[in-house]
Enzyme design. Structure first.
Site, PDB file in Angstrom:
ATOM      1  N   GLY A  28      32.002  92.510  28.999  1.00  0.00           N
ATOM      2  CA  GLY A  28      31.727  91.168  29.540  1.00  0.00           C
ATOM      3  C   GLY A  28      32.196  91.117  30.983  1.00  0.00           C
ATOM      4  N   GLY A  31      31.044  88.592  34.009  1.00  0.00           N
ATOM      5  CA  GLY A  31      31.317  87.163  33.887  1.00  0.00           C
ATOM      6  C   GLY A  31      32.363  86.671  34.867  1.00  0.00           C
ATOM      7  N   ASP A  54      28.567  95.268  30.354  1.00  0.00           N
ATOM      8  CA  ASP A  54      28.058  93.930  30.049  1.00  0.00           C
ATOM      9  C   ASP A  54      26.650  94.083  29.494  1.00  0.00           C
ATOM     10  OD1 ASP A  54      29.121  90.933  31.326  1.00  0.00           O
ATOM     11  OD2 ASP A  54      27.113  91.025  30.450  1.00  0.00           O
ATOM     12  N   ILE A  55      26.198  93.046  28.794  1.00  0.00           N
ATOM     13  CA  ILE A  55      24.801  93.046  28.322  1.00  0.00           C
ATOM     14  C   ILE A  55      23.872  92.766  29.503  1.00  0.00           C
ATOM     15  CG2 ILE A  55      24.685  90.578  27.695  1.00  0.00           C
ATOM     16  CD1 ILE A  55      23.352  91.502  25.033  1.00  0.00           C
ATOM     17  N   ARG A  56      24.416  92.102  30.550  1.00  0.00           N
ATOM     18  CA  ARG A  56      23.618  91.768  31.750  1.00  0.00           C
ATOM     19  C   ARG A  56      23.761  92.873  32.793  1.00  0.00           C
ATOM     20  NH1 ARG A  56      25.573  85.907  33.823  1.00  0.00           N
ATOM     21  NH2 ARG A  56      27.627  86.872  33.598  1.00  0.00           N
ATOM     22  N   TYR A 162      33.393  76.891  19.372  1.00  0.00           N
ATOM     23  CA  TYR A 162      34.154  77.792  20.243  1.00  0.00           C
ATOM     24  C   TYR A 162      35.642  77.795  19.836  1.00  0.00           C
ATOM     25  CZ  TYR A 162      36.129  79.368  24.765  1.00  0.00           C
ATOM     26  OH  TYR A 162      36.811  80.020  25.760  1.00  0.00           O
ATOM     27  N   LYS A 166      37.953  80.806  18.322  1.00  0.00           N
ATOM     28  CA  LYS A 166      39.162  81.291  19.009  1.00  0.00           C
ATOM     29  C   LYS A 166      40.378  81.226  18.074  1.00  0.00           C
ATOM     30  CE  LYS A 166      37.568  82.414  23.090  1.00  0.00           C
ATOM     31  NZ  LYS A 166      37.488  83.807  23.491  1.00  0.00           N
TER      32      LYS A 166
HETATM   33  P1  NAD Z   1      31.552  84.317  31.128  1.00  0.00           P
HETATM   34  O1  NAD Z   1      30.545  83.600  30.299  1.00  0.00           O
HETATM   35  O2  NAD Z   1      31.560  84.091  32.578  1.00  0.00           O
HETATM   36  O3  NAD Z   1      31.427  85.879  30.877  1.00  0.00           O
HETATM   37  C1  NAD Z   1      31.159  86.426  29.611  1.00  0.00           C
HETATM   38  C2  NAD Z   1      30.371  87.693  29.828  1.00  0.00           C
HETATM   39  O4  NAD Z   1      30.067  88.261  28.547  1.00  0.00           O
HETATM   40  C3  NAD Z   1      29.027  87.476  30.543  1.00  0.00           C
HETATM   41  O5  NAD Z   1      28.947  88.286  31.675  1.00  0.00           O
HETATM   42  C4  NAD Z   1      27.989  87.844  29.502  1.00  0.00           C
HETATM   43  O6  NAD Z   1      26.831  88.448  30.036  1.00  0.00           O
HETATM   44  C5  NAD Z   1      28.777  88.815  28.632  1.00  0.00           C
HETATM   45  N1  NAD Z   1      28.204  88.933  27.302  1.00  0.00           N
HETATM   46  C6  NAD Z   1      27.648  87.977  26.532  1.00  0.00           C
HETATM   47  N2  NAD Z   1      27.194  88.498  25.401  1.00  0.00           N
HETATM   48  C7  NAD Z   1      27.460  89.831  25.440  1.00  0.00           C
HETATM   49  C8  NAD Z   1      27.220  90.900  24.559  1.00  0.00           C
HETATM   50  N3  NAD Z   1      26.578  90.735  23.390  1.00  0.00           N
HETATM   51  N4  NAD Z   1      27.663  92.122  24.903  1.00  0.00           N
HETATM   52  C9  NAD Z   1      28.281  92.319  26.101  1.00  0.00           C
HETATM   53  N5  NAD Z   1      28.516  91.339  26.982  1.00  0.00           N
HETATM   54  C10 NAD Z   1      28.109  90.104  26.653  1.00  0.00           C
HETATM   55  O7  NAD Z   1      32.966  84.016  30.485  1.00  0.00           O
HETATM   56  P2  NAD Z   1      34.401  84.084  31.194  1.00  0.00           P
HETATM   57  O8  NAD Z   1      34.675  82.763  31.736  1.00  0.00           O
HETATM   58  O9  NAD Z   1      34.503  85.279  32.037  1.00  0.00           O
HETATM   59  O10 NAD Z   1      35.314  84.237  29.886  1.00  0.00           O
HETATM   60  C11 NAD Z   1      35.693  85.482  29.385  1.00  0.00           C
HETATM   61  C12 NAD Z   1      36.551  85.255  28.144  1.00  0.00           C
HETATM   62  O11 NAD Z   1      37.657  84.413  28.490  1.00  0.00           O
HETATM   63  C13 NAD Z   1      35.831  84.560  26.991  1.00  0.00           C
HETATM   64  O12 NAD Z   1      36.328  85.049  25.775  1.00  0.00           O
HETATM   65  C14 NAD Z   1      36.259  83.121  27.147  1.00  0.00           C
HETATM   66  O13 NAD Z   1      36.237  82.448  25.928  1.00  0.00           O
HETATM   67  C15 NAD Z   1      37.685  83.277  27.642  1.00  0.00           C
HETATM   68  N6  NAD Z   1      38.155  82.088  28.354  1.00  0.00           N
HETATM   69  C16 NAD Z   1      37.601  81.735  29.551  1.00  0.00           C
HETATM   70  C17 NAD Z   1      38.057  80.591  30.200  1.00  0.00           C
HETATM   71  C18 NAD Z   1      37.487  80.159  31.519  1.00  0.00           C
HETATM   72  O14 NAD Z   1      37.806  79.058  31.991  1.00  0.00           O
HETATM   73  N7  NAD Z   1      36.664  80.962  32.164  1.00  0.00           N
HETATM   74  C19 NAD Z   1      39.071  79.823  29.610  1.00  0.00           C
HETATM   75  C20 NAD Z   1      39.561  80.186  28.374  1.00  0.00           C
HETATM   76  C21 NAD Z   1      39.119  81.346  27.760  1.00  0.00           C
HETATM   77  N1  SER Z   2      37.009  77.134  30.155  1.00  0.00           N
HETATM   78  C1  SER Z   2      36.650  77.274  28.781  1.00  0.00           C
HETATM   79  C2  SER Z   2      35.531  76.384  28.410  1.00  0.00           C
HETATM   80  O1  SER Z   2      35.420  75.353  29.012  1.00  0.00           O
HETATM   81  C3  SER Z   2      37.840  76.941  27.934  1.00  0.00           C
HETATM   82  O2  SER Z   2      38.105  77.987  27.115  1.00  0.00           O
HETATM   83  O3  SER Z   2      34.800  76.710  27.519  1.00  0.00           O
END
Ligand code: NAD
Ligand code: SER
Length: 334
Positions: A28, A31, A54-56, A162, A166
């Protein structure tokens, strides 16, 4: 004699470094968090020792340097192939559907968020990798949890797909640690704010979007209520926390579900007022949608005394310093 001793010491040290050399796989990676983590881990461990996946297909220039593999985390054969090919020691599993997107595709979100975790935990159980990072979220809390200063252990009855995924994931991490000795570590990230990558479908995304609009001299329409307080964190703090947790001695890690991280708590109207100090003509209006209900079910501030106690966690950025730094660096959308 002296030369021989020096030679032996050097040889032992090189062998030690060889065996300690981490080979890191980020799943991932393109992201919001992955993009920043990729660059930081490359600097720390060397470009050849960090594999983004990543898948993308990536379109951020940071992926032009280094190793990238296309991977659907649900494809266990390809995952195994990549782990073997690069002799991976550590996995940062970031692939998931976030809160707002998950509400639109609940069954798929459950499958992706859970199966991805099992696929990686099973690699660690089978000793194919040494260490796992998997992020949880403030979404594990629900409307019955204390709203202010939410402690590590309290009522947790999440109302979003979600959040449910988690909370379940946290329990599986603890189970794999206790049952199979898996070194899995986790943080309940607050909403994350950064300028190097775009957020990916969360409820807290507004706190990044608002900067783009301010910088472009456009008005901002906020989808949350003006008084909806949420815990947030600036990306440099979040990335540092992640790496500090992963580097802490295993004996210090007393929580194997996931650590609370407090961050900065503010409402849309408070961040707007802070941005307005720099962009005095900036205007905001509010058109609330379903994401406000999600936000309403989450805490407005988090207590992170256990992270402070176990791995000396200390946040650096507050609201004014974060806003100033964001406005300095963020680019307007093309
Ligand atoms: P994001 O959506 O920006 O990135 C997720 C990435 O996963 C994307 O690039 C997507 O293409 C990739 N993905 C989706 N499906 C896939 C698959 N089948 N195989 C491989 N890759 C795949 O998310 P993020 O904000 O970078 O968050 C990353 C992690 O952190 C997640 O678990 C999210 O729940 C957690 N998180 C994020 C936040 C936040 O504010 N960003 C807060 C709390 C928790
Ligand atoms: N930033 C995340 C969301 O809004 C919280 O895990 O989904």
């Amino acid at each position: 004699m002296g030369n021989k001793t020096t030679f032996a010491h050097t040889h032992i040290r090189l062998l030690f470094i060889h065996f300690m050399q981490e080979k890191i796989l980020i799943i991932g990676a393109t992201g919001q968090i992955g993009t920043e983590l990729f660059v930081t881990l490359q600097k720390k461990f060397g470009t050849d020792n960090v594999i983004g996946s990543d898948i993308r297909t990536p379109n951020n220039p940071v992926f032009e340097t280094g190793i990238f593999e296309t991977l659907d985390i649900l494809d266990t054969e390809k995952l195994d192939e990549i782990v073997t090919k690069y002799q991976i020691t550590q996995v940062y599993l970031l692939a998931a559907l976030l809160s707002a997107t998950a509400e639109k595709r609940p069954e798929f979100a459950w499958r992706l968020n859970m199966d991805s975790l099992f696929n990686v935990l099973n690699l660690a159980r089978d000793k194919k990798i040494r260490q796992v990072f998997w992020p949880s979220s403030i979404a594990v809390f629900g409307p019955n949890s204390p709203k202010e200063n939410t402690p590590q252990d309290t009522v947790m009855q999440p109302t979003t797909v979600y959040g449910i995924s988690k909370l379940a994931g946290e329990q599986w991490c603890q189970y794999y640690h206790k049952t199979y000795g898996v070194d899995v570590r986790s943080i309940r990230y607050p909403g994350l704010i950064g300028y190097k990558s775009e957020p990916g479908g969360g409820t807290t995304d507004y706190a990044v979007d608002i900067f783009h609009k301010a910088k472009a001299n456009e008005d901002y329409t906020c989808f949350l209520d003006k008084d909806r307080g949420l815990p947030m964190m600036y990306m440099p703090d979040a990335i540092r926390a992640t790496i500090e947790l992963m580097n802490a001695p295993a004996d210090n890690i007393r929580i194997r579900t996931s650590y609370n991280l407090g961050g900065i708590s503010f409402t849309p109207s408070e961040i707007y007022n802070e941005i307005k100090k720099h962009y005095t003509d900036f205007k905001i209006k509010y058109e609330i949608d379903f994401r406000d209900e999600i936000a309403q079910s989450w805490p407005s501030s988090i207590k992170d005394n256990k992270a402070q106690r176990d791995w000396n966690w200390k946040m650096e950025f507050d609201l004014p310093t974060m806003v100033k730094d964001m406005l300095k660096h963020i680019k307007t959308h093309p």
